[in-house]
Structures are given as C-alpha cells and as structure tokens.
Design a protein around this motif. Structure first.
Motif, PDB file in Angstrom:
ATOM      1  N   ALA A 138      98.472   5.995 -26.579  1.00  0.00           N
ATOM      2  CA  ALA A 138      98.334   7.325 -27.224  1.00  0.00           C
ATOM      3  C   ALA A 138      96.949   7.972 -26.777  1.00  0.00           C
ATOM      4  CB  ALA A 138      98.709   7.393 -28.819  1.00  0.00           C
ATOM      5  N   GLY A 139      95.766   7.128 -27.138  1.00  0.00           N
ATOM      6  CA  GLY A 139      94.461   7.776 -27.139  1.00  0.00           C
ATOM      7  C   GLY A 139      94.338   8.152 -25.817  1.00  0.00           C
ATOM      8  N   LYS A 140      94.845   7.417 -24.813  1.00  0.00           N
ATOM      9  CA  LYS A 140      94.463   8.062 -23.282  1.00  0.00           C
ATOM     10  C   LYS A 140      95.302   9.155 -22.825  1.00  0.00           C
ATOM     11  CE  LYS A 140      93.876   3.265 -21.451  1.00  0.00           C
ATOM     12  NZ  LYS A 140      94.294   2.319 -20.242  1.00  0.00           N
ATOM     13  N   ALA A 141      96.468   9.202 -23.441  1.00  0.00           N
ATOM     14  CA  ALA A 141      97.217  10.852 -23.524  1.00  0.00           C
ATOM     15  C   ALA A 141      96.343  11.749 -23.940  1.00  0.00           C
ATOM     16  CB  ALA A 141      98.609  10.508 -23.749  1.00  0.00           C
ATOM     17  N   ASP A 142      95.807  11.572 -25.320  1.00  0.00           N
ATOM     18  CA  ASP A 142      95.171  12.710 -25.910  1.00  0.00           C
ATOM     19  C   ASP A 142      93.857  13.082 -25.051  1.00  0.00           C
ATOM     20  OD1 ASP A 142      95.574  11.155 -29.146  1.00  0.00           O
ATOM     21  OD2 ASP A 142      96.643  12.343 -27.924  1.00  0.00           O
ATOM     22  N   LYS A 143      93.562  12.089 -24.197  1.00  0.00           N
ATOM     23  CA  LYS A 143      92.224  12.452 -23.357  1.00  0.00           C
ATOM     24  C   LYS A 143      92.906  13.177 -22.053  1.00  0.00           C
ATOM     25  CE  LYS A 143      87.943  12.222 -21.557  1.00  0.00           C
ATOM     26  NZ  LYS A 143      86.968  12.952 -22.317  1.00  0.00           N
ATOM     27  N   SER A 144      93.836  12.979 -21.705  1.00  0.00           N
ATOM     28  CA  SER A 144      94.488  13.655 -20.518  1.00  0.00           C
ATOM     29  C   SER A 144      94.884  15.075 -21.111  1.00  0.00           C
ATOM     30  CB  SER A 144      95.769  12.958 -19.962  1.00  0.00           C
ATOM     31  OG  SER A 144      95.321  11.822 -19.261  1.00  0.00           O
ATOM     32  N   LEU A 145      95.281  15.285 -22.252  1.00  0.00           N
ATOM     33  CA  LEU A 145      95.751  16.538 -22.649  1.00  0.00           C
ATOM     34  C   LEU A 145      94.352  17.309 -22.884  1.00  0.00           C
ATOM     35  CD1 LEU A 145      98.588  15.611 -25.236  1.00  0.00           C
ATOM     36  CD2 LEU A 145      98.903  16.584 -22.969  1.00  0.00           C
ATOM     37  N   GLU A 146      93.318  16.545 -23.400  1.00  0.00           N
ATOM     38  CA  GLU A 146      92.217  17.416 -23.676  1.00  0.00           C
ATOM     39  C   GLU A 146      91.518  18.058 -22.273  1.00  0.00           C
ATOM     40  OE1 GLU A 146      89.137  15.223 -25.644  1.00  0.00           O
ATOM     41  OE2 GLU A 146      87.556  16.579 -25.166  1.00  0.00           O
ATOM     42  N   ARG A 147      91.713  17.100 -21.228  1.00  0.00           N
ATOM     43  CA  ARG A 147      90.960  17.523 -19.787  1.00  0.00           C
ATOM     44  C   ARG A 147      92.154  18.732 -19.355  1.00  0.00           C
ATOM     45  NH1 ARG A 147      89.365  12.702 -16.108  1.00  0.00           N
ATOM     46  NH2 ARG A 147      87.177  12.548 -16.871  1.00  0.00           N
ATOM     47  N   ALA A 148      93.158  18.536 -19.748  1.00  0.00           N
ATOM     48  CA  ALA A 148      94.064  19.896 -19.385  1.00  0.00           C
ATOM     49  C   ALA A 148      93.733  21.036 -19.933  1.00  0.00           C
ATOM     50  CB  ALA A 148      95.561  19.401 -19.541  1.00  0.00           C
ATOM     51  N   MET A 149      93.474  20.833 -20.955  1.00  0.00           N
ATOM     52  CA  MET A 149      93.003  22.308 -21.922  1.00  0.00           C
ATOM     53  C   MET A 149      91.631  22.594 -21.497  1.00  0.00           C
ATOM     54  SD  MET A 149      93.751  20.985 -26.063  1.00  0.00           S
ATOM     55  CE  MET A 149      95.241  20.472 -26.487  1.00  0.00           C
ATOM     56  N   GLN A 150      90.742  21.928 -21.022  1.00  0.00           N
ATOM     57  CA  GLN A 150      89.511  22.244 -20.421  1.00  0.00           C
ATOM     58  C   GLN A 150      89.545  23.229 -19.148  1.00  0.00           C
ATOM     59  OE1 GLN A 150      87.284  18.850 -19.973  1.00  0.00           O
ATOM     60  NE2 GLN A 150      86.758  18.402 -22.294  1.00  0.00           N
ATOM     61  N   ALA A 151      90.758  22.601 -18.339  1.00  0.00           N
ATOM     62  CA  ALA A 151      91.147  23.568 -16.995  1.00  0.00           C
ATOM     63  C   ALA A 151      91.939  24.601 -17.200  1.00  0.00           C
ATOM     64  CB  ALA A 151      91.754  22.527 -16.203  1.00  0.00           C
ATOM     65  N   ALA A 152      92.391  25.050 -18.523  1.00  0.00           N
ATOM     66  CA  ALA A 152      93.259  26.010 -18.797  1.00  0.00           C
ATOM     67  C   ALA A 152      92.600  27.266 -17.972  1.00  0.00           C
ATOM     68  CB  ALA A 152      93.749  26.181 -20.121  1.00  0.00           C
ATOM     69  N   GLY A 153      91.389  27.593 -18.025  1.00  0.00           N
ATOM     70  CA  GLY A 153      90.837  28.893 -17.734  1.00  0.00           C
ATOM     71  C   GLY A 153      90.466  28.737 -16.203  1.00  0.00           C
ATOM     72  N   PHE A 154      90.718  27.643 -15.616  1.00  0.00           N
ATOM     73  CA  PHE A 154      90.379  27.401 -14.107  1.00  0.00           C
ATOM     74  C   PHE A 154      91.606  28.035 -13.110  1.00  0.00           C
ATOM     75  CE2 PHE A 154      88.435  25.962 -10.418  1.00  0.00           C
ATOM     76  CZ  PHE A 154      89.107  25.404  -9.543  1.00  0.00           C
ATOM     77  N   THR A 155      91.321  28.811 -12.388  1.00  0.00           N
ATOM     78  CA  THR A 155      92.339  29.462 -11.412  1.00  0.00           C
ATOM     79  C   THR A 155      91.865  29.463 -10.037  1.00  0.00           C
ATOM     80  OG1 THR A 155      91.182  31.628 -11.512  1.00  0.00           O
ATOM     81  CG2 THR A 155      93.116  31.209 -13.084  1.00  0.00           C
ATOM     82  N   HIS A 156      92.663  29.081  -9.341  1.00  0.00           N
ATOM     83  CA  HIS A 156      92.502  28.588  -7.724  1.00  0.00           C
ATOM     84  C   HIS A 156      93.752  28.604  -7.205  1.00  0.00           C
ATOM     85  CE1 HIS A 156      91.154  26.977  -4.096  1.00  0.00           C
ATOM     86  NE2 HIS A 156      89.875  27.388  -4.306  1.00  0.00           N
ATOM     87  N   PRO A 157      93.887  29.203  -5.840  1.00  0.00           N
ATOM     88  CA  PRO A 157      95.177  29.005  -5.195  1.00  0.00           C
ATOM     89  C   PRO A 157      95.513  27.520  -4.902  1.00  0.00           C
ATOM     90  CG  PRO A 157      93.738  30.684  -4.131  1.00  0.00           C
ATOM     91  CD  PRO A 157      92.883  30.102  -5.031  1.00  0.00           C
ATOM     92  N   GLY A 158      94.685  26.521  -4.870  1.00  0.00           N
ATOM     93  CA  GLY A 158      95.061  25.213  -4.722  1.00  0.00           C
ATOM     94  C   GLY A 158      95.421  24.493  -5.982  1.00  0.00           C
ATOM     95  N   MET A 159      95.633  25.233  -7.169  1.00  0.00           N
ATOM     96  CA  MET A 159      96.094  24.578  -8.507  1.00  0.00           C
ATOM     97  C   MET A 159      97.083  25.477  -9.081  1.00  0.00           C
ATOM     98  SD  MET A 159      93.877  23.206 -11.348  1.00  0.00           S
ATOM     99  CE  MET A 159      94.287  23.124 -13.170  1.00  0.00           C
ATOM    100  N   SER A 160      97.918  24.978  -9.666  1.00  0.00           N
ATOM    101  CA  SER A 160      98.875  25.741 -10.600  1.00  0.00           C
ATOM    102  C   SER A 160      98.116  25.975 -11.898  1.00  0.00           C
ATOM    103  CB  SER A 160     100.189  25.016 -10.830  1.00  0.00           C
ATOM    104  OG  SER A 160     101.081  24.838  -9.889  1.00  0.00           O
ATOM    105  N   ARG A 161      98.342  27.171 -12.320  1.00  0.00           N
ATOM    106  CA  ARG A 161      97.588  27.561 -13.647  1.00  0.00           C
ATOM    107  C   ARG A 161      98.134  26.928 -14.936  1.00  0.00           C
ATOM    108  NH1 ARG A 161      97.956  32.358 -16.988  1.00  0.00           N
ATOM    109  NH2 ARG A 161      99.879  32.723 -15.609  1.00  0.00           N
TER     110      ARG A 161
END
Length: 525
Positions: free
Chosen positions: A49-72
């Motif tokens: 569960a702790g590893k999943a929380d870290k993945s979710l945290e990283r996804a939150m950090q990328a929420a403001g990142f936009t690029h044609p090579g990645m889904s928003r």
C-alpha cells in the motif's frame, strides 16, 4: 464500476505486474467521456500500500505537466477519497483516453521500418526530456502503458510510475520501445508474456537490433543498446546514453515522413474502429444514385439545415406507405376506445380493467422498489487479486475473469499432479460491490475435473486460507460449473479456491477459467 460508481470499466488494456497496476479504458459517468485508468489493486493493510501511495503522489506531481507525448492527468483518487472500501483498490490515476492502438498490437504483424520507428518515438522521447528538465519521472518502461495515436505518435497513455522508477528507467524505457519497434522483442523485465524477450549476449547486454535485422541502420541499433545499458562502456557501442535529449537527437536525424506515412495503415483501422466522433475534413467525392437516376453528393451529418430537405422518389413512396399504415392503426385504436366507453356506460362487456381511481391497487403495492437489488440478480464484482499463492499464477490475466467474455481466460501454471503437496491450493479474492447472502456462483469455461471451493472473507487481506470460511464446493464436468450456496452468510469478499486441477491437452494438470458470475439470494445488508 470503480471510483464509487463514477467510472464504468469498458475494456482491459493490460497490467504492470511489478506494481499491481491494472490498465483500463473506462467511461466517466459524471462528464460523459472516455478516460484511461491506472488502477492500483490491493488492500491498505498490505505492505504494498505504501508503494502505491508513492506512485499516486508522483502522478499528482505530474498533473500540471502537459506534452503531446503524454496523456494529461485529470484526477488522482486515493483510498477513502474517491475510492470505496469494498472496491479492492488502493488508488487510481485518471488520464485522458488516447485513441489509436496499443504499442504491443502495433508490432503484432512484425517490426516496423527503421525510419518509421524513429519517427513514431520522437514525441515520447520529447516528453521524457521535458519531464526530466522539470524534475519529473514518467514511467515509460512498460509497453502496455504506451499507445500509438491515430497520427502515428507514441504516447504515454497510463501515467503513474512505480515508486522506485528513476530517470534512468525512463531512458531505458525509450530504448526498449525503440528495440521493440525494430525487432518485435521487449528488452526489459516485467513486460507482458505476449512479447518475446530480447536475446542477451555473453556480456549481459542485449543483442544489437542490427544483428537480428541487418536492415536496421547502425545509429538506431547503437542508440537502442546504449540507452538500455546507460552505465556500460564497450568497444563496439561506446558509453551509455543517459538522457532523453540524446535519444531524441538521433531519432530526428533518422526519421522520415515517407515511411512514417506508410506505417499509419497499421494504425488507422484500429484507431477509427468504434469511434463516435463526427466526421471531419472534406466530404467523400464519390457520387450516390438519386431517386431520378441522377447523381448527387452524399449529405453531411448535419445538426441544422436552413432549408427543408427535398425527398427523392423512393423517400416519397415510403412516406406514403407510412402515412397509410399510421391511419389504419389510428382507426383501430379509436374503435377499441369506443368499445371500452360503451362497456363502462352500459355495464356490459368487459368494461374497464385497469386500476381503480382512488382505490387500492394491490398489484402496484406489491412491486419492489426498482432501485433495490433483487433476489437472483447478478452481483457486481471488484478487481480480483491472488490470495495465499505465489505470483506465478499469472496475476496479469486475473481481470479476464470479470471482463464479460467467457472466451478470454485466466490460466494457472501447470503441474504433474492435480495439486502438489507443497501447494495448499490456488485462489483469488474478489470484492463484491454489495455485501449480502449469495445463491450461487458460476464459473464459465472452466477445465473439466477442476475442484473448487467457494469461500468468504471479512477482510481484503485474510492472511491465508485459514482466515476464510467455506460456503460450498463443486467439481467441473466441463463447460460451466454452477455451485449453489445455501449458507446465509453476508459475503463481502468472495474467495475462489482451487483444490484440484484438471488436465490440459498435453496431459498436464492446469486450470482455465473464462468468467466468474455471482448471484445474490437476498437484498444486500
């Protein structure tokens, strides 16, 4: 349904078994759009569960990142905040849905032309370079997380990197994607079983694509090997590649538009299939036969017309026939209504047989509420997870048990005995959307002579088979196994426990199951 009923699962895309992340195409019921879900399966009580929380945290950090090579990234849901307790899910990353096709499917017909491979990979390499400059890690090191757009560009479609993912892993992911496009083989651990692994030489590095396929240009072959081994140095390849910018530079020098256009033929039929978007661009130029034998242009799918459409001869004939049928039906209805009125006034005939105005209507009062689960109704199921067994039992295929298709099957590993003495059984736990007593469980497409126990657990992490209660058992005769359940237990988590396997076509003991369906005996508690 996941996310407390907001997201309806449409199709299973794949699984990143390294972090128990299931990848789904889903529909957002609130906004009426398709989305990509990265679903981290498990229980908060488990160590992962702790590893999943870290993945979710990283996804939150990328929420403001936009690029044609990645889904928003559109949203990140965590346990207790958008994710229900009975869903068997630790959290989810919601991203824009990428139309097109899977990267794995793209190479299903064989490797791509080298120049086309270089062209396809450029947007993804650009996204990695831009993300690293912004201090972000994307997680491009799994092929099922990547899709190919209708325009022919690779795109990270399922964000949510593993907690241990580094910038070096992103670079390796680019190299592995290039290697896959050039050879049809995957060069990293943890890839799907449907892809062949890249061969490895005596020094531990992957065999160069140019060795497997002499038509691959030396520069592309070299950049693939060097990015997969960023810390290695050899006389043939030189030092390792550590940045997405270095890979992008080589790709831009090699890719050409001509070969890229040719490869779109692989993508377009799959990308456009099932699309509900209105047509764009110029209308077709072919002519369609008109009612008078003249030619006319096909009509666009208009939302508004300033002039009344002029029907052709065939449309007029159908219109006259429809009006005649409508007139006849109207006459019959009027005659029936007249007969009913006469019956009520004179007291003769059958008269009015509907419910009495102002009186009791017992038939209506006995009707159950339409929004209540009914006895005998099928129960909604959450994401299955292995229980009290090792990860060799193909966890990546567990979603096939609830995908609505009995011909897509989960399969166990095979043994020489019905069940080895060192293995108590093979099982998986499935959370029920509504807890309650059950009437039966059906297992479709199950291997003959497989013996199954149906068990119940109060927890998503029972700790072993001893933490569950046996409700019923049955042995498959081939086809569909239906196991009645007489117990009145309120089941919250269902456990399918295989204690004996049947034989496969090679005489080995192995079990296949196509679909699991669960039926209630009473309304949920």
């Amino acid at each position: 349904m996941l996310g407390e009923g907001r997201y309806r699962l449409l199709s299973f895309v794949g699984i990143d078994a390294r972090c128990q992340a299931q990848l789904w195409r889903a529909r957002d019921a609130a906004l009426g759009r398709e989305v990509a879900l990265t679903v981290f399966v498990g229980s908060p009580a488990e160590s992962k569960a702790g590893k999943a929380d870290k993945s979710l945290e990283r996804a939150m950090q990328a929420a403001g990142f936009t690029h044609p090579g990645m889904s928003r990234v559109l949203d990140v849901l965590v346990f207790g905040q958008g994710v229900g307790e009975t869903e068997g899910v630790l959290g989810m990353v919601v991203a824009e849905w990428t139309k097109g096709t899977d990267l794995v499917d793209l190479v299903g017909d064989g490797p791509l032309p080298p120049a086309a491979a270089a062209q396809l990979l450029q947007p993804l390499a650009g996204a990695v370079d831009a993300a690293h400059r912004a201090g972000l890690v994307l997680g491009t090191d799994h092929p099922q997380r990547i899709r190919v757009t209708p325009e022919g560009h690779l795109r990270l479609a399922f964000p949510g990197p593993r907690p241990e993912t580094t910038e070096s892993d992103d670079v390796k992911g680019l190299g592995a994607s290039l290697y896959l496009l050039l050879t049809g083989r995957w060069a990293l651990e943890g890839g799907p079983s449907s892809l062949r692994a890249a061969p490895v030489g005596p020094d531990g590095t992957v065999v160069a694509p140019r060795t497997l396929r002499p038509t691959v240009p030396l520069e592309l072959s070299t950049v693939a090997v060097r990015s997969l081994s960023p810390d290695s140095v050899s006389e043939t390849t030189g030092g390792g590649i550590r940045t997405g910018a270095a890979i992008l530079q080589v790709l831009q020098q090699t890719g050409t538009d001509e070969t890229h256009t040719n490869v779109l033929a692989r993508i377009a039929p799959q990308a456009l299939a099932g699309s509900q978007s209105p047509p764009t661009g110029p209308l077709p130029t072919q002519q369609l036969p008109g009612g008078n034998g003249a030619a006319q242009q096909p009509r666009p799918q208009e939302l508004w017309r300033d002039e009344d459409p002029t029907p052709d001869g065939e449309q007029k004939r159908k219109l006259r026939m429809g009006m005649a049928a409508l007139g006849a039906a109207t006459g019959i209805v009027l005659l029936w209504l007249g007969a009913q009125v006469v019956g009520v006034v004179t007291g003769s005939g059958s008269g009015w047989t509907g419910p009495k105005l102002g009186g009791d209507n017992p038939s209506a009062s006995n009707q159950p509420a339409s929004n209540q689960p009914q006895p005998g109704a099928q129960v909604g199921l959450g994401a299955p997870a292995l229980i009290a067994t090792d990860d060799k039992e193909h966890p990546e295929k567990l979603p096939l048990l609830i995908d609505g298709k009995s011909n897509t099957k989960w399969v166990s590993q095979w043994f020489l005995d019905p069940m080895p003495t060192s293995k108590p059984g093979i099982g998986f736990l499935i959370p029920l959307k509504d807890a309650g007593s059950l009437s039966k469980v059906t297992l479709e497409g199950i291997t003959k002579d497989t013996k199954v126990e149906i068990r119940s657990s109060d927890s998503a992490s029972p700790g072993g088979i001893d933490g569950t209660r046996k409700l019923a058992e049955g042995t498959a005769g081939g086809g569909t196994l239906e196991i009645p359940i007489d117990a009145k237990d309120q089941v919250k988590y269902l456990v399918i426990w295989i204690v004996q396997q049947g034989k496969n076509g090679q005489g080995q003991y192995q079990t296949e199951i196509g679909e699991i369906k669960v039926f209630r005996s009473a309304s949920p508690a």
